[in-house]
Structures are given as C-alpha cells and as structure tokens.
Design a protein around this motif. Structure first.
Motif, PDB file in Angstrom:
ATOM      1  N   PRO A   1      67.458  91.980 -36.101  1.00 18.43           N
ATOM      2  CA  PRO A   1      67.855  92.805 -35.645  1.00 18.43           C
ATOM      3  C   PRO A   1      68.118  93.475 -34.219  1.00 18.43           C
ATOM      4  N   THR A   2      67.285  93.685 -33.398  1.00 15.43           N
ATOM      5  CA  THR A   2      66.735  94.270 -32.363  1.00 15.43           C
ATOM      6  C   THR A   2      68.122  94.177 -31.423  1.00 15.43           C
ATOM      7  N   GLN A   3      68.704  92.885 -31.058  1.00 12.24           N
ATOM      8  CA  GLN A   3      70.227  92.168 -31.286  1.00 12.24           C
ATOM      9  C   GLN A   3      71.333  92.840 -31.182  1.00 12.24           C
ATOM     10  N   ARG A   4      71.187  92.675 -32.847  1.00 14.87           N
ATOM     11  CA  ARG A   4      72.092  92.715 -34.042  1.00 14.87           C
ATOM     12  C   ARG A   4      72.734  94.521 -33.829  1.00 14.87           C
TER      13      ARG A   4
ATOM     14  N   ARG B   1      68.981  92.712 -24.510  1.00 13.01           N
ATOM     15  CA  ARG B   1      69.340  92.494 -25.647  1.00 13.01           C
ATOM     16  C   ARG B   1      70.923  91.841 -25.723  1.00 13.01           C
ATOM     17  N   LEU B   2      71.472  92.651 -24.936  1.00 14.33           N
ATOM     18  CA  LEU B   2      73.112  92.196 -25.148  1.00 14.33           C
ATOM     19  C   LEU B   2      73.310  91.368 -24.696  1.00 14.33           C
TER      20      LEU B   2
ATOM     21  N   LEU C   1      74.414  97.012 -39.830  1.00 15.41           N
ATOM     22  CA  LEU C   1      73.021  96.968 -40.111  1.00 15.41           C
ATOM     23  C   LEU C   1      72.135  96.466 -41.564  1.00 15.41           C
ATOM     24  N   ALA C   2      72.683  96.748 -42.744  1.00 12.65           N
ATOM     25  CA  ALA C   2      72.209  96.694 -43.994  1.00 12.65           C
ATOM     26  C   ALA C   2      72.982  95.536 -44.556  1.00 12.65           C
ATOM     27  N   GLY C   3      74.248  95.563 -43.700  1.00 15.36           N
ATOM     28  CA  GLY C   3      75.176  94.074 -44.533  1.00 15.36           C
ATOM     29  C   GLY C   3      75.678  94.395 -46.345  1.00 15.36           C
TER      30      GLY C   3
ATOM     31  N   HIS D   1      77.100  98.508 -29.092  1.00 13.17           N
ATOM     32  CA  HIS D   1      78.159  98.469 -27.530  1.00 13.17           C
ATOM     33  C   HIS D   1      79.659  98.037 -28.600  1.00 13.17           C
ATOM     34  N   PHE D   2      79.974  97.552 -29.218  1.00 11.68           N
ATOM     35  CA  PHE D   2      81.226  96.371 -29.498  1.00 11.68           C
ATOM     36  C   PHE D   2      81.729  96.839 -30.734  1.00 11.68           C
TER      37      PHE D   2
END
Length: 175
Positions: free
Chosen positions: A127-130, A160-161, A40-42, A136-137
């Motif tokens: 961001p919403t898909q990430r 989104r997935l 999320l933060a990178g 999930h993954f």
C-alpha cells in the motif's frame, strides 16, 4: 491567475457555503481523485463512495485550508484520509464479490492511465508504494506534492517510488 490560485479561491468560496464552487471543484478534480481512489480501493463502487465522502469532507472543512500547500495537494490529502478511514473499517471484498460488482460501462478510470496489466501490478504493490506510484504516474503529482499529501519526507517518496519502479520493471520483463 494560476490554476493553484484559482483553486484556492474556489476553496474559499466553498468555505463560504457556495455550492456552485463545490460543483466547480468536483468537475475539475473528480477524474484524477477517482483514479487515485480506485487504485487504492481496487473496487469501483468503493472508490465512488470514497469520492463522495471526500467531497462532503471538503464541504465541511474547506475553511481549514490555509494555503500551506496547493489546493490540489490539500484535496488529495483529504481523499487519502477518507480512503484510509473507509478501507481500514472494511475487509477487502472476496474475488467473487468483485466479479459480481463488475460494471461493463466505461468510467473515469478508463480515462486515466490504466489497463488490466497496470491495475494488476499496482494492486500487487504494498500500500505505501502503491499510493506513491498512483500519485506520481496516474495523478502526475511532483515529489514535493506527494510528500505533502502523504505527510512523509520527500526522501521517503523517492525511495518508495524507486521500489515501485523496480517492481513495475520486473513485471514488464516477465519476472
């Protein structure tokens, strides 16, 4: 006793002020939480700070856990809120700053699914898909748990997935 029941009991001990219980939760969840926060933060340093903020928030709010979800889902929800609080306040670091902050030592993110290709593709997702893709993954949460963490309907998680998978597939095909 199932892990979710055991985790709920550990959270109850944290609510009672048991520092050993907090350390137990940290040992159990630091790697998957860090993998989520890093993506999320990178940025490794920011992810580490958010993880510490998360554990402090868990310490302060463990008494609010009401077993409406699993303890792990609750923990990822706390981590997500801490990440959003931190990331909305700060502008993303410039590319030069990321290079200067690079740490050659292997960390928890190397233990998770990853690599330069995956990190680059995940960073390119909205961001919403990430968030959904990482939960999930990388973290391996079920659709229902992701919906609870993100406070969105399961159908939204699935859409989104699907969009994230499409972009991952396109990246694999070199498009």
């Amino acid at each position: 006793m199932k892990r979710t029941d055991a985790d709920a009991c550990v959270l109850a001990r944290v609510a009672d002020g048991d520092t050993a219980a907090l350390a137990e939760l940290y040992e159990r969840y630091a790697e998957p939480l860090f993998a989520f926060l890093f993506r999320l933060a990178g940025d490794r340093g920011t992810a580490e700070e958010i993880l510490q903020d998360t554990m402090l928030a868990v310490w302060r709010s463990a008494g609010t856990f009401q077993r409406r979800s699993s303890a792990s889902t609750w923990l990822f929800g706390v981590a997500r809120r801490q990440a959003h609080n931190r990331l909305r306040l700060a502008a993303p670091p410039a590319a030069a700053e990321l290079y200067e902050q690079a740490d050659a030592l292997p960390g928890p993110e190397e233990l998770a699914v990853g690599g330069d290709w995956l990190d680059a593709v995940l960073a390119g997702l909205p961001p919403t898909q990430r968030e959904v893709a990482v939960l999930h993954f990388v973290v391996d949460l079920a659709h229902q748990d992701i919906a609870e963490v993100l406070r969105i309907p399961v159908g939204t998680v699935k859409s989104r997935l699907h969009l994230a998978r499409t972009k991952l597939r396109e990246s694999l095909n070199g498009q």
